[in-house]
Design a protein around this motif. Structure first.
Motif, PDB file in Angstrom:
ATOM      1  N   SER A 297      49.035  50.036  44.188  1.00 56.15           N
ATOM      2  CA  SER A 297      49.444  50.493  42.856  1.00 56.15           C
ATOM      3  C   SER A 297      48.272  50.401  41.886  1.00 56.15           C
ATOM      4  N   LEU A 298      47.767  51.537  41.457  1.00 55.20           N
ATOM      5  CA  LEU A 298      46.640  51.575  40.520  1.00 55.20           C
ATOM      6  C   LEU A 298      47.008  50.922  39.191  1.00 55.20           C
ATOM      7  N   ASP A 299      48.182  51.242  38.668  1.00 60.11           N
ATOM      8  CA  ASP A 299      48.582  50.668  37.383  1.00 60.11           C
ATOM      9  C   ASP A 299      48.679  49.148  37.450  1.00 60.11           C
ATOM     10  N   GLU A 300      49.267  48.626  38.542  1.00 59.90           N
ATOM     11  CA  GLU A 300      49.382  47.180  38.699  1.00 59.90           C
ATOM     12  C   GLU A 300      47.998  46.533  38.798  1.00 59.90           C
ATOM     13  N   ALA A 301      47.081  47.166  39.519  1.00 58.37           N
ATOM     14  CA  ALA A 301      45.737  46.607  39.679  1.00 58.37           C
ATOM     15  C   ALA A 301      44.957  46.629  38.361  1.00 58.37           C
ATOM     16  N   ILE A 302      45.047  47.717  37.611  1.00 59.96           N
ATOM     17  CA  ILE A 302      44.367  47.776  36.309  1.00 59.96           C
ATOM     18  C   ILE A 302      44.873  46.638  35.422  1.00 59.96           C
TER      19      ILE A 302
ATOM     20  N   TRP B 234      46.276  43.776  36.431  1.00 61.30           N
ATOM     21  CA  TRP B 234      45.872  42.485  36.997  1.00 61.30           C
ATOM     22  C   TRP B 234      44.413  42.188  36.674  1.00 61.30           C
ATOM     23  N   TYR B 235      43.506  43.137  36.909  1.00 61.94           N
ATOM     24  CA  TYR B 235      42.081  42.908  36.634  1.00 61.94           C
ATOM     25  C   TYR B 235      41.845  42.639  35.148  1.00 61.94           C
ATOM     26  N   GLY B 236      42.659  43.220  34.294  1.00 63.26           N
ATOM     27  CA  GLY B 236      42.555  42.935  32.864  1.00 63.26           C
ATOM     28  C   GLY B 236      43.088  41.561  32.501  1.00 63.26           C
ATOM     29  N   ARG B 237      44.303  41.257  32.949  1.00 64.86           N
ATOM     30  CA  ARG B 237      44.964  39.994  32.597  1.00 64.86           C
ATOM     31  C   ARG B 237      44.260  38.784  33.193  1.00 64.86           C
ATOM     32  N   VAL B 238      43.879  38.858  34.456  1.00 67.46           N
ATOM     33  CA  VAL B 238      43.337  37.693  35.143  1.00 67.46           C
ATOM     34  C   VAL B 238      41.830  37.553  34.945  1.00 67.46           C
ATOM     35  N   LEU B 239      41.080  38.655  35.021  1.00 67.92           N
ATOM     36  CA  LEU B 239      39.621  38.568  34.996  1.00 67.92           C
ATOM     37  C   LEU B 239      38.968  39.171  33.752  1.00 67.92           C
ATOM     38  N   GLY B 240      39.745  39.783  32.876  1.00 68.99           N
ATOM     39  CA  GLY B 240      39.178  40.287  31.626  1.00 68.99           C
ATOM     40  C   GLY B 240      38.477  41.630  31.712  1.00 68.99           C
TER      41      GLY B 240
ATOM     42  N   ALA C  74      40.993  26.033  36.966  1.00 65.10           N
ATOM     43  CA  ALA C  74      42.068  25.692  36.037  1.00 65.10           C
ATOM     44  C   ALA C  74      42.561  26.929  35.298  1.00 65.10           C
ATOM     45  N   GLU C  75      41.630  27.791  34.897  1.00 61.17           N
ATOM     46  CA  GLU C  75      42.020  29.032  34.212  1.00 61.17           C
ATOM     47  C   GLU C  75      42.794  29.948  35.158  1.00 61.17           C
ATOM     48  N   MET C  76      42.335  30.052  36.401  1.00 61.19           N
ATOM     49  CA  MET C  76      43.033  30.904  37.371  1.00 61.19           C
ATOM     50  C   MET C  76      44.446  30.383  37.647  1.00 61.19           C
ATOM     51  N   GLU C  77      44.593  29.065  37.726  1.00 62.84           N
ATOM     52  CA  GLU C  77      45.916  28.474  37.926  1.00 62.84           C
ATOM     53  C   GLU C  77      46.821  28.781  36.736  1.00 62.84           C
ATOM     54  N   GLN C  78      46.276  28.650  35.530  1.00 63.96           N
ATOM     55  CA  GLN C  78      47.042  28.928  34.313  1.00 63.96           C
ATOM     56  C   GLN C  78      47.498  30.385  34.267  1.00 63.96           C
ATOM     57  N   LYS C  79      46.693  31.293  34.818  1.00 61.84           N
ATOM     58  CA  LYS C  79      47.023  32.716  34.825  1.00 61.84           C
ATOM     59  C   LYS C  79      47.833  33.130  36.052  1.00 61.84           C
ATOM     60  N   GLY C  80      48.128  32.182  36.932  1.00 60.77           N
ATOM     61  CA  GLY C  80      48.946  32.478  38.099  1.00 60.77           C
ATOM     62  C   GLY C  80      48.209  33.224  39.197  1.00 60.77           C
ATOM     63  N   ALA C  81      46.871  33.125  39.244  1.00 63.95           N
ATOM     64  CA  ALA C  81      46.090  33.812  40.269  1.00 63.95           C
ATOM     65  C   ALA C  81      46.347  33.180  41.639  1.00 63.95           C
ATOM     66  N   ASP C  82      46.228  33.978  42.677  1.00 65.58           N
ATOM     67  CA  ASP C  82      46.409  33.543  44.056  1.00 65.58           C
ATOM     68  C   ASP C  82      45.069  33.028  44.578  1.00 65.58           C
ATOM     69  N   VAL C  83      44.886  31.711  44.556  1.00 67.87           N
ATOM     70  CA  VAL C  83      43.643  31.102  45.048  1.00 67.87           C
ATOM     71  C   VAL C  83      43.759  30.986  46.561  1.00 67.87           C
ATOM     72  N   ALA C  84      42.864  31.682  47.272  1.00 69.61           N
ATOM     73  CA  ALA C  84      42.944  31.766  48.726  1.00 69.61           C
ATOM     74  C   ALA C  84      42.199  30.650  49.427  1.00 69.61           C
ATOM     75  N   PHE C  85      41.095  30.164  48.839  1.00 67.99           N
ATOM     76  CA  PHE C  85      40.211  29.270  49.570  1.00 67.99           C
ATOM     77  C   PHE C  85      39.258  28.626  48.578  1.00 67.99           C
ATOM     78  N   VAL C  86      39.040  27.320  48.694  1.00 66.21           N
ATOM     79  CA  VAL C  86      38.103  26.608  47.822  1.00 66.21           C
ATOM     80  C   VAL C  86      37.100  25.883  48.705  1.00 66.21           C
ATOM     81  N   VAL C  87      35.822  25.962  48.337  1.00 71.62           N
ATOM     82  CA  VAL C  87      34.745  25.299  49.069  1.00 71.62           C
ATOM     83  C   VAL C  87      34.059  24.320  48.124  1.00 71.62           C
ATOM     84  N   ARG C  88      33.971  23.073  48.549  1.00 68.48           N
ATOM     85  CA  ARG C  88      33.206  22.052  47.819  1.00 68.48           C
ATOM     86  C   ARG C  88      32.369  21.340  48.869  1.00 68.48           C
ATOM     87  N   GLU C  89      31.179  21.861  49.123  1.00 68.15           N
ATOM     88  CA  GLU C  89      30.299  21.350  50.180  1.00 68.15           C
ATOM     89  C   GLU C  89      28.949  20.979  49.586  1.00 68.15           C
TER      90      GLU C  89
END
Length: 135
Positions: free
Chosen positions: A15-20, A22-28, A96-111
């Motif tokens: 869905s193009l409308d949904e993606a436009i 999402w990219y606006g709301r979550v990533l600006g 923290a910002e992504m969590e607040q915006k409800g983003a789907d965090v797939a994987f975190v690396v702290r190495e």
């Protein structure tokens, strides 16, 4: 060698409308323009955040994203383009910002070699964010 600079990354979505949105709301990202690509039977849009651009495609009859492409350690086991990556100043603040915006965090690396994360857009496409000091 010819000189060149990065222009954009691209993703295919159901869905193009949904993606436009999402990219606006979550990533600006803001909508730069919409267009239709006849040869690909695709409605498309270019979204932009400063010098960064994403081209988003909604293609008639496109297949859904394979499940293995939704998880970074499995995705790299299939040849082809993987993801785009962006630098963040502080991974913990970004997460923290992504969590607040409800983003789907797939994987975190702290190495020892570095810190970063992958999030999934509204269609499951992976986007990487890396904590790295400014040059």
């Amino acid at each position: 060698m010819a000189d060149f600079t990065f222009h954009h990354g691209g993703v295919s979505v159901p869905s193009l409308d949904e993606a436009i949105a999402w990219y606006g709301r979550v990533l600006g990202f803001e909508l730069e323009r919409r267009f239709y690509i006849e040869a690909a039977r695709s409605h498309a849009a270019m979204v932009r955040k400063g010098p960064l651009r994403f081209e988003i495609f909604e293609v008639e009859g496109a297949a859904p994203l394979p499940e293995d492409r939704r998880h970074p350690p499995r995705d790299v086991k299939t040849h082809g383009n993987k993801h785009v990556a962006f630098r963040v100043l502080d991974l913990e603040v970004f997460l923290a910002e992504m969590e607040q915006k409800g983003a789907d965090v797939a994987f975190v690396v702290r190495e020892a070699f570095g810190k970063g994360c992958f999030i999934r857009d509204c269609a499951g496409n992976l986007i990487e964010f890396v904590e790295e000091a400014a040059d």
